[in-house]
Motif scaffolding. Structure first.
Motif, mmCIF file in Angstrom:
data_model
loop_
_atom_site.group_PDB
_atom_site.id
_atom_site.type_symbol
_atom_site.label_atom_id
_atom_site.label_comp_id
_atom_site.label_asym_id
_atom_site.label_seq_id
_atom_site.Cartn_x
_atom_site.Cartn_y
_atom_site.Cartn_z
ATOM 1 N N PHE A 199 0.799 -1.220 0.000
ATOM 2 C CA PHE A 199 0.000 0.000 0.000
ATOM 3 C C PHE A 199 0.837 1.279 0.000
ATOM 4 O O PHE A 199 0.286 2.367 -0.181
ATOM 5 C CB PHE A 199 -0.955 0.007 1.195
ATOM 6 N N ALA A 200 2.153 1.187 0.200
ATOM 7 C CA ALA A 200 3.001 2.379 0.232
ATOM 8 C C ALA A 200 3.002 3.050 -1.142
ATOM 9 O O ALA A 200 3.128 2.389 -2.164
ATOM 10 C CB ALA A 200 4.416 2.011 0.651
ATOM 11 N N GLY A 201 2.806 4.360 -1.156
ATOM 12 C CA GLY A 201 2.786 5.122 -2.399
ATOM 13 C C GLY A 201 1.573 6.025 -2.445
ATOM 14 O O GLY A 201 0.866 6.206 -1.460
ATOM 15 N N THR A 202 1.332 6.598 -3.610
ATOM 16 C CA THR A 202 0.172 7.463 -3.809
ATOM 17 C C THR A 202 -0.858 6.711 -4.635
ATOM 18 O O THR A 202 -0.537 6.180 -5.701
ATOM 19 C CB THR A 202 0.582 8.769 -4.518
ATOM 20 N N TRP A 203 -2.074 6.654 -4.113
ATOM 21 C CA TRP A 203 -3.171 5.927 -4.745
ATOM 22 C C TRP A 203 -4.295 6.888 -5.112
ATOM 23 O O TRP A 203 -4.598 7.822 -4.374
ATOM 24 C CB TRP A 203 -3.719 4.872 -3.781
ATOM 25 N N LYS A 204 -4.936 6.602 -6.236
ATOM 26 C CA LYS A 204 -6.146 7.318 -6.665
ATOM 27 C C LYS A 204 -7.300 6.334 -6.548
ATOM 28 O O LYS A 204 -7.281 5.262 -7.164
ATOM 29 C CB LYS A 204 -5.976 7.786 -8.110
ATOM 30 N N ASP B 156 -4.775 9.165 -1.845
ATOM 31 C CA ASP B 156 -4.218 8.650 -0.596
ATOM 32 C C ASP B 156 -2.703 8.568 -0.725
ATOM 33 O O ASP B 156 -2.181 7.857 -1.583
ATOM 34 C CB ASP B 156 -4.808 7.263 -0.341
ATOM 35 N N HIS B 157 -1.998 9.333 0.121
ATOM 36 C CA HIS B 157 -0.530 9.319 0.156
ATOM 37 C C HIS B 157 -0.118 8.465 1.349
ATOM 38 O O HIS B 157 -0.357 8.857 2.494
ATOM 39 C CB HIS B 157 0.029 10.735 0.311
ATOM 40 N N MET B 158 0.488 7.322 1.075
ATOM 41 C CA MET B 158 0.864 6.401 2.153
ATOM 42 C C MET B 158 2.373 6.224 2.166
ATOM 43 O O MET B 158 2.965 5.849 1.153
ATOM 44 C CB MET B 158 0.151 5.066 1.964
ATOM 45 N N GLN B 159 2.976 6.501 3.328
ATOM 46 C CA GLN B 159 4.429 6.360 3.444
ATOM 47 C C GLN B 159 4.786 5.733 4.783
ATOM 48 O O GLN B 159 4.037 5.828 5.753
ATOM 49 C CB GLN B 159 5.114 7.705 3.284
ATOM 50 N N TRP B 160 5.956 5.100 4.792
ATOM 51 C CA TRP B 160 6.428 4.448 6.010
ATOM 52 C C TRP B 160 6.858 5.488 7.032
ATOM 53 O O TRP B 160 7.521 6.466 6.690
ATOM 54 C CB TRP B 160 7.613 3.542 5.713
ATOM 55 N N MET B 161 6.494 5.268 8.275
ATOM 56 C CA MET B 161 7.012 6.049 9.388
ATOM 57 C C MET B 161 8.461 5.589 9.593
ATOM 58 O O MET B 161 8.789 4.428 9.313
ATOM 59 C CB MET B 161 6.182 5.763 10.649
ATOM 60 N N ALA C 267 -8.906 1.215 -6.912
ATOM 61 C CA ALA C 267 -7.763 2.057 -6.564
ATOM 62 C C ALA C 267 -6.625 1.747 -7.525
ATOM 63 O O ALA C 267 -6.395 0.587 -7.874
ATOM 64 C CB ALA C 267 -7.324 1.797 -5.127
ATOM 65 N N THR C 268 -5.921 2.804 -7.939
ATOM 66 C CA THR C 268 -4.795 2.657 -8.850
ATOM 67 C C THR C 268 -3.600 3.399 -8.268
ATOM 68 O O THR C 268 -3.713 4.579 -7.899
ATOM 69 C CB THR C 268 -5.133 3.246 -10.244
ATOM 70 N N LYS C 269 -2.460 2.704 -8.201
ATOM 71 C CA LYS C 269 -1.252 3.325 -7.658
ATOM 72 C C LYS C 269 -0.694 4.308 -8.673
ATOM 73 O O LYS C 269 -0.500 3.978 -9.835
ATOM 74 C CB LYS C 269 -0.206 2.265 -7.315
ATOM 75 N N GLN C 270 -0.442 5.530 -8.211
ATOM 76 C CA GLN C 270 0.100 6.591 -9.069
ATOM 77 C C GLN C 270 1.627 6.631 -8.975
ATOM 78 O O GLN C 270 2.294 6.799 -9.987
ATOM 79 C CB GLN C 270 -0.476 7.944 -8.658
ATOM 80 N N THR C 271 2.165 6.527 -7.756
ATOM 81 C CA THR C 271 3.613 6.537 -7.548
ATOM 82 C C THR C 271 3.954 5.638 -6.375
ATOM 83 O O THR C 271 3.133 5.421 -5.475
ATOM 84 C CB THR C 271 4.154 7.944 -7.218
ATOM 85 N N ALA C 272 5.161 5.116 -6.385
ATOM 86 C CA ALA C 272 5.647 4.305 -5.269
ATOM 87 C C ALA C 272 6.186 5.211 -4.179
ATOM 88 O O ALA C 272 6.587 6.347 -4.446
ATOM 89 C CB ALA C 272 6.731 3.348 -5.745
ATOM 90 N N ALA C 273 6.197 4.716 -2.958
ATOM 91 C CA ALA C 273 6.718 5.497 -1.826
ATOM 92 C C ALA C 273 8.173 5.150 -1.586
ATOM 93 O O ALA C 273 8.638 4.058 -1.909
ATOM 94 C CB ALA C 273 5.914 5.206 -0.563
ATOM 95 N N ALA C 274 8.887 6.076 -0.991
ATOM 96 C CA ALA C 274 10.266 5.830 -0.602
ATOM 97 C C ALA C 274 10.284 4.839 0.560
ATOM 98 O O ALA C 274 9.350 4.806 1.358
ATOM 99 C CB ALA C 274 10.928 7.134 -0.186
ATOM 100 N N PRO C 275 11.354 4.048 0.669
ATOM 101 C CA PRO C 275 11.430 3.138 1.811
ATOM 102 C C PRO C 275 11.568 3.907 3.127
ATOM 103 O O PRO C 275 11.950 5.065 3.130
ATOM 104 C CB PRO C 275 12.690 2.301 1.530
ATOM 105 N N ALA C 276 11.252 3.240 4.216
ATOM 106 C CA ALA C 276 11.313 3.876 5.536
ATOM 107 C C ALA C 276 12.761 4.145 5.916
ATOM 108 O O ALA C 276 13.660 3.391 5.562
ATOM 109 C CB ALA C 276 10.679 2.959 6.589
ATOM 110 N N LYS C 277 12.962 5.243 6.647
ATOM 111 C CA LYS C 277 14.287 5.533 7.198
ATOM 112 C C LYS C 277 14.496 4.636 8.397
ATOM 113 O O LYS C 277 13.582 4.389 9.170
ATOM 114 C CB LYS C 277 14.388 6.993 7.632
#
Length: 185
Positions: free
Chosen positions: A39-44, A64-69, A174-184
């Protein structure tokens, strides 16, 4: 003999000090947590709400912008939706409770709602369930996500009033628009 005992004692003191100064490695997310990475990334999201307890029916969209804490244990969502009832913003946190062996979901939104749900995954299907009071009555909720590809899924939200059958409240894709960066780390 006294010199040897003093050397052994000194060596032991240094060994204990060295061990005390080497902190344990930080914990790492387990495989259950890593499954949330889908689910990490930006979804429409696009779908339709049915008329009912959630308001009038109609089309809706959501980004929906989903990123790792930091640390990689929790996935944080910031969403903006255009609903038949108006605009909404929300912040949600997805995680995994190893003691309960269940996924967790906590949402807070601009309509004053808080949502707490438990989830499970079986194959390509995620199911989140909760219970809440609406207008003084207990209502069960079920949100189902069916993964259809690495960049898309379908979803359906259903509610069940006490003693009644499940009713679909909304559904869509839902369609993923972009992938999220990995968690720090």
């Amino acid at each position: 003999m006294k010199q040897r005992a003093a050397l052994v004692l000194t060596a032991m003191v240094f060994a204990v000090m060295a061990a005390a100064q080497t902190p344990p490695a930080p914990p790492k997310p387990g495989p259950e947590v890593k499954k949330l990475g889908y689910f990490a990334g930006t979804w429409k999201l696009e779908g339709e709400m049915k008329p009912g307890p959630m308001g009038p029916g109609g089309k809706f969209t959501e980004t929906d912008h989903m990123q790792w804490m930091d640390g990689g244990f929790f996935l944080v969502s910031h969403a903006e939706a255009k609903l038949p009832t108006g605009q909404s913003k929300s912040t949600a946190i997805f995680g995994y409770d190893a003691n309960e062996k269940a996924y967790t979901y906590q949402e807070y939104n601009s309509m004053g709602e808080t949502i707490h749900a438990r989830g499970a995954v079986a194959g390509d299907t995620w199911t989140w369930t909760n219970e809440e009071k609406m207008e003084g009555k207990m209502m069960k909720g079920r949100y189902t996500v069916k993964v259809t590809s690495p960049t898309s899924y379908t979803f359906k939200f259903e509610m069940q009033p006490e003693g009644a059958a499940w009713a679909t409240v909304m559904e869509g894709t839902a369609t993923k628009q972009t992938a999220a960066a990995p968690a720090k780390k």
